[in-house]
Design a protein around this motif. Structure first.
Motif, PDB file in Angstrom:
ATOM      1  N   PRO A 276       0.459  -1.756  -0.035  1.00  0.00           N
ATOM      2  CA  PRO A 276      -0.221   0.423  -0.084  1.00  0.00           C
ATOM      3  C   PRO A 276       1.071   1.662   0.263  1.00  0.00           C
ATOM      4  N   ALA A 277       0.702   2.033  -1.053  1.00  0.00           N
ATOM      5  CA  ALA A 277       1.073   3.281  -0.818  1.00  0.00           C
ATOM      6  C   ALA A 277       0.067   4.452  -0.509  1.00  0.00           C
ATOM      7  N   PHE A 278       0.219   5.467  -0.666  1.00  0.00           N
ATOM      8  CA  PHE A 278      -0.314   7.003  -0.276  1.00  0.00           C
ATOM      9  C   PHE A 278       0.487   8.034  -1.246  1.00  0.00           C
ATOM     10  N   TYR A 279      -0.644   8.894  -2.322  1.00  0.00           N
ATOM     11  CA  TYR A 279      -0.018   9.410  -3.164  1.00  0.00           C
ATOM     12  C   TYR A 279      -1.095  11.030  -3.000  1.00  0.00           C
ATOM     13  N   ALA A 280      -0.589  12.138  -2.738  1.00  0.00           N
ATOM     14  CA  ALA A 280      -0.884  13.520  -3.051  1.00  0.00           C
ATOM     15  C   ALA A 280      -0.107  13.958  -3.819  1.00  0.00           C
ATOM     16  N   ALA A 281      -1.216  14.670  -4.859  1.00  0.00           N
ATOM     17  CA  ALA A 281      -0.634  15.213  -5.942  1.00  0.00           C
ATOM     18  C   ALA A 281      -0.026  15.030  -6.698  1.00  0.00           C
ATOM     19  N   GLY A 282       0.236  13.540  -7.369  1.00  0.00           N
ATOM     20  CA  GLY A 282       0.746  12.232  -7.484  1.00  0.00           C
ATOM     21  C   GLY A 282       1.634  11.824  -7.207  1.00  0.00           C
ATOM     22  N   LYS A 283       2.350  12.402  -6.137  1.00  0.00           N
ATOM     23  CA  LYS A 283       3.056  11.894  -5.350  1.00  0.00           C
ATOM     24  C   LYS A 283       3.213  11.042  -4.863  1.00  0.00           C
ATOM     25  N   ILE A 284       4.132  10.076  -4.496  1.00  0.00           N
ATOM     26  CA  ILE A 284       3.560   9.152  -3.242  1.00  0.00           C
ATOM     27  C   ILE A 284       4.384  10.199  -2.100  1.00  0.00           C
ATOM     28  N   PHE A 285       3.689  10.223  -1.456  1.00  0.00           N
ATOM     29  CA  PHE A 285       4.860  10.533   0.030  1.00  0.00           C
ATOM     30  C   PHE A 285       5.190   9.476   1.366  1.00  0.00           C
ATOM     31  N   ALA A 286       4.062   8.587   0.686  1.00  0.00           N
ATOM     32  CA  ALA A 286       4.639   7.593   1.957  1.00  0.00           C
ATOM     33  C   ALA A 286       3.928   5.885   1.826  1.00  0.00           C
ATOM     34  N   ARG A 287       5.182   4.946   1.961  1.00  0.00           N
ATOM     35  CA  ARG A 287       4.391   3.622   1.591  1.00  0.00           C
ATOM     36  C   ARG A 287       4.829   2.670   3.070  1.00  0.00           C
ATOM     37  N   MET A 288       3.975   1.663   2.196  1.00  0.00           N
ATOM     38  CA  MET A 288       4.901   0.603   3.168  1.00  0.00           C
ATOM     39  C   MET A 288       5.491  -0.345   2.817  1.00  0.00           C
ATOM     40  N   HIS A 289       6.622  -0.616   3.737  1.00  0.00           N
ATOM     41  CA  HIS A 289       7.980  -1.423   3.212  1.00  0.00           C
ATOM     42  C   HIS A 289       7.679  -2.558   2.537  1.00  0.00           C
ATOM     43  N   GLU A 290       8.377  -3.737   2.360  1.00  0.00           N
ATOM     44  CA  GLU A 290       8.311  -5.268   2.179  1.00  0.00           C
ATOM     45  C   GLU A 290       8.430  -5.891   3.643  1.00  0.00           C
ATOM     46  N   GLN A 291       8.993  -5.469   4.249  1.00  0.00           N
ATOM     47  CA  GLN A 291       9.730  -6.096   5.706  1.00  0.00           C
ATOM     48  C   GLN A 291       7.959  -5.208   7.125  1.00  0.00           C
ATOM     49  N   PRO A 292       7.587  -6.458   6.997  1.00  0.00           N
ATOM     50  CA  PRO A 292       6.528  -6.175   8.573  1.00  0.00           C
ATOM     51  C   PRO A 292       6.397  -5.161   9.064  1.00  0.00           C
ATOM     52  N   GLY A 293       5.655  -4.253   9.402  1.00  0.00           N
ATOM     53  CA  GLY A 293       6.155  -3.295  10.480  1.00  0.00           C
ATOM     54  C   GLY A 293       6.887  -1.842   9.740  1.00  0.00           C
ATOM     55  N   VAL A 294       6.802  -1.995   9.273  1.00  0.00           N
ATOM     56  CA  VAL A 294       8.472  -1.138   8.442  1.00  0.00           C
ATOM     57  C   VAL A 294       7.283   0.220   7.695  1.00  0.00           C
ATOM     58  N   LEU A 295       7.358   1.032   7.803  1.00  0.00           N
ATOM     59  CA  LEU A 295       7.198   2.852   6.918  1.00  0.00           C
ATOM     60  C   LEU A 295       8.010   2.882   5.744  1.00  0.00           C
TER      61      LEU A 295
END
Length: 115
Positions: A26-45
């Motif tokens: 899961p990743a979060f975008y604003a103004a077409g740009k990613i600002f945060a995403r969950m890392h492949e390692q569980p529990g890491v952002l």
């Protein structure tokens, strides 16, 4: 202590945020740009910062909560151990990441999101 559900709730409460997968997480975008995403390692952002200086300050201040890997060398983002961060600080980090990527100031929680 925070988790993926907390990240999702806080990130999507920011103005005009969309969620879609990036690198299979899961990743979060604003103004077409990613600002945060969950890392492949569980529990890491993965959380964007305004610049490398800001990232380095977090890394130096609390290496138990914030870290990086060689993959992110030279990248203005920090890895966050969600089990080590409370919801208030996570909300602040996400708002700052949103601001860094949109060039706008995030509204205070509960304010009119008509940014």
């Amino acid at each position: 202590m925070s988790d993926e559900a907390t990240v999702r709730r806080l990130a999507t409460a920011l103005p005009r945020v969309t969620e879609k997968p990036s690198y299979g997480t899961p990743a979060f975008y604003a103004a077409g740009k990613i600002f945060a995403r969950m890392h492949e390692q569980p529990g890491v952002l993965i959380c964007w910062r305004a610049d490398l200086t800001e990232r380095e300050a977090l890394l130096a201040a609390d290496p138990q909560r914030f870290f990086t890997t060689d993959h992110y060398r030279g990248h203005a983002s920090v890895l966050v151990r969600l089990e080590q961060i409370d919801e208030t600080e996570l909300a602040e980090l996400l708002a700052e990441a949103w601001e860094a990527r949109t060039g706008r100031r995030a509204p205070e929680p509960g304010a009119d999101p008509g940014v």
